[in-house]
Design a protein around this motif. Structure first.
Motif, short mmCIF file in Angstrom:
data_model
loop_
_atom_site.label_atom_id
_atom_site.label_comp_id
_atom_site.label_asym_id
_atom_site.label_seq_id
_atom_site.Cartn_x
_atom_site.Cartn_y
_atom_site.Cartn_z
N HIS A 57 2.88 2.07 -8.44
CA HIS A 57 2.50 0.71 -8.09
C HIS A 57 2.86 0.36 -6.65
N CYS A 58 1.98 -0.38 -5.99
CA CYS A 58 2.24 -0.87 -4.64
C CYS A 58 3.47 -1.78 -4.67
N CYS A 77 1.95 -5.65 -3.99
CA CYS A 77 0.99 -6.34 -4.86
C CYS A 77 0.95 -5.74 -6.26
N ARG A 78 1.65 -4.67 -6.52
CA ARG A 78 1.73 -4.02 -7.84
C ARG A 78 0.44 -3.34 -8.27
N ASN A 79 -0.56 -3.26 -7.38
CA ASN A 79 -1.76 -2.52 -7.71
C ASN A 79 -1.45 -1.02 -7.71
N MET A 125 -0.53 -6.99 -14.01
CA MET A 125 -0.54 -5.90 -14.99
C MET A 125 -0.38 -6.46 -16.41
N GLY A 151 6.16 -9.53 -13.50
CA GLY A 151 6.55 -9.55 -12.09
C GLY A 151 6.51 -10.90 -11.41
#
Lengths: 231, 172
Positions: free
Chosen positions: B29-30, B33-35, B81, B96
């Motif tokens: 995950h980034c 941004c958690r992408n 997510m 998050g």
């Protein structure tokens, strides 16, 4: 077993495989039910998915012998505006209570009626707290753990409005003393008011503490997640 | 598919296995941004031409792809997510939200766009975010919901139509 056109509310829906949903339903004659809605998320039927969300009133038919039924028919039973904001959180809280406290196929028709009324209340009324507390009391009652609010369980008499009481599970309301200092203290006048369904400011506060304690006894070690939503 | 690869395309099968292996090992995950990304930060977060003062909050990486595909948005993202779902045991920290709050505080964000799904859980998540970020003094918006373009009112379900009416806009 085959059941036709039973009214139901969706308590929860979660995605299942590529195109299906697993629904937790709340029904008058069968209590809480789990059922698979096959193909409910397939591209052509996305529009119908909106009817299969929490709080949606439905008419459902199902078949199956295991605890997870297969829905054979589903249709919307009227349109209701969606719950918003804090009311949505309250609704999620009530749904979580039902899912946590009632096993599948354990019917409670009266509580079903109360649930239906409570949802209308959440959509319309300004004053939520009394309705929520009354529902919680009824829910405990239906589970067989109802609280005799106005009854002093040790002395077998009506509670004294000037004295503080504590709730002892499986016994009831008893006079507060040093032994129970960890427990919430509820003034007798609040207990009398609650049992009469009259909620003034102090009664609201007390009712909240009392019911939180009584419900947590039933919920065990795992706290309710929806309480974390209220900040 | 397994039989087809075994019978006719062993080489393709091996390539697929390698690609899957690389993806499973390498994609994480980034940090911002958690992408999904293979690097510390994803391509969108590293792109300096994008608007650094806007964050669009979405539920899944597929939603990022959909918004990017539309070409209508040039800001940053935050991928939850998932969504808040008390019955499934998913609370604010599991998606998050503490990380998002910190980003809003530290990065000088001017606008947060709530693009969670118009489902019960998506709405609950959007409302929770609104309450959480209210005190930060930033502008917050929710994407509009309503009649799909090229659609006919006759075939739109009642809830969506009601939403479209309550969110109507003056034209003159």
């Amino acid at each position: 077993m085959r059941v036709d056109t039973q009214p139901a509310y969706v308590l929860h829906s979660r995605n299942y495989r590529d195109s299906s949903l697993i629904l937790e339903l709340w029904t008058p004659e069968y209590g809480r039910m789990a059922a698979v809605a096959r193909g409910a998320r397939s591209p052509g039927r996305r529009a119908a998915q909106v009817y299969l969300q929490a709080f949606a009133p439905l008419l459902v038919s199902w078949t199956g012998r295991s605890s997870l039924k297969t829905l054979t028919g589903r249709e919307a039973r009227g349109q209701r505006p969606p719950l918003k904001g804090e009311r949505l959180f309250s609704g999620l809280y009530i749904n979580e209570l039902l899912v946590r406290l009632f096993p599948h196929e354990d019917p409670h028709p009266e509580l079903y009626g109360r649930y239906e009324a409570l949802l209308d209340y959440l959509r319309g009324s300004d004053d939520l707290e009394p309705a929520l507390r009354e529902f919680e009391l009824q829910l405990l009652d239906e589970m067989g753990y109802g609280i005799q609010l106005a009854h002093d369980a040790e002395r077998d008499e009506l509670v004294d409005s000037e004295i503080f009481y504590c709730y002892i599970p499986e016994l009831g309301m008893v006079r507060s003393c040093e032994r129970y200092r960890q427990l919430p203290k509820i003034r007798g006048s609040s207990l009398l008011a609650m049992s009469a369904g009259v909620y003034d400011q102090e009664t609201r506060q007390s009712a909240k503490l009392l019911l939180r304690q009584a419900l947590s006894v039933q919920l065990g070690d795992k706290p309710l997640n929806s309480r974390n939503l209220f900040t | 598919m397994a039989l087809h690869l075994l019978e006719r395309d062993r080489e393709g099968g091996l390539n697929l296995a390698k690609a899957l292996d690389r993806a499973m090992e390498g994609v994480s995950h980034c940090a911002r941004c958690r992408n999904f990304t293979e690097e510390e930060l994803c391509g969108i977060c590293l792109d300096e031409r994008r608007d650094l003062t806007q964050i669009c909050v979405v539920e899944t990486p597929a939603d990022v792809a959909a918004v990017e595909h539309s070409g209508s948005y040039r800001g940053q993202y935050f991928v939850l997510m998932g969504h808040l779902s008390p019955i499934d045991g998913i609370g604010p920290e599991d998606i998050g939200l503490d990380v998002l709050q910190q980003r809003v505080r530290e990065e000088g964000i001017g606008e947060v766009i709530l693009a969670t799904n118009p489902t019960v859980e998506g709405e609950a998540t959007a409302y929770y975010l609104t309450e959480m970020l209210n005190a930060e003094g930033i502008s917050m918006s929710r994407i509009a919901h309503g009649v799909p373009l090229g659609g006919e009112l006759e075939f739109v379900d009642g809830n969506t139509l009601a939403h479209a009416f309550s969110g109507r806009r003056p034209v003159a």
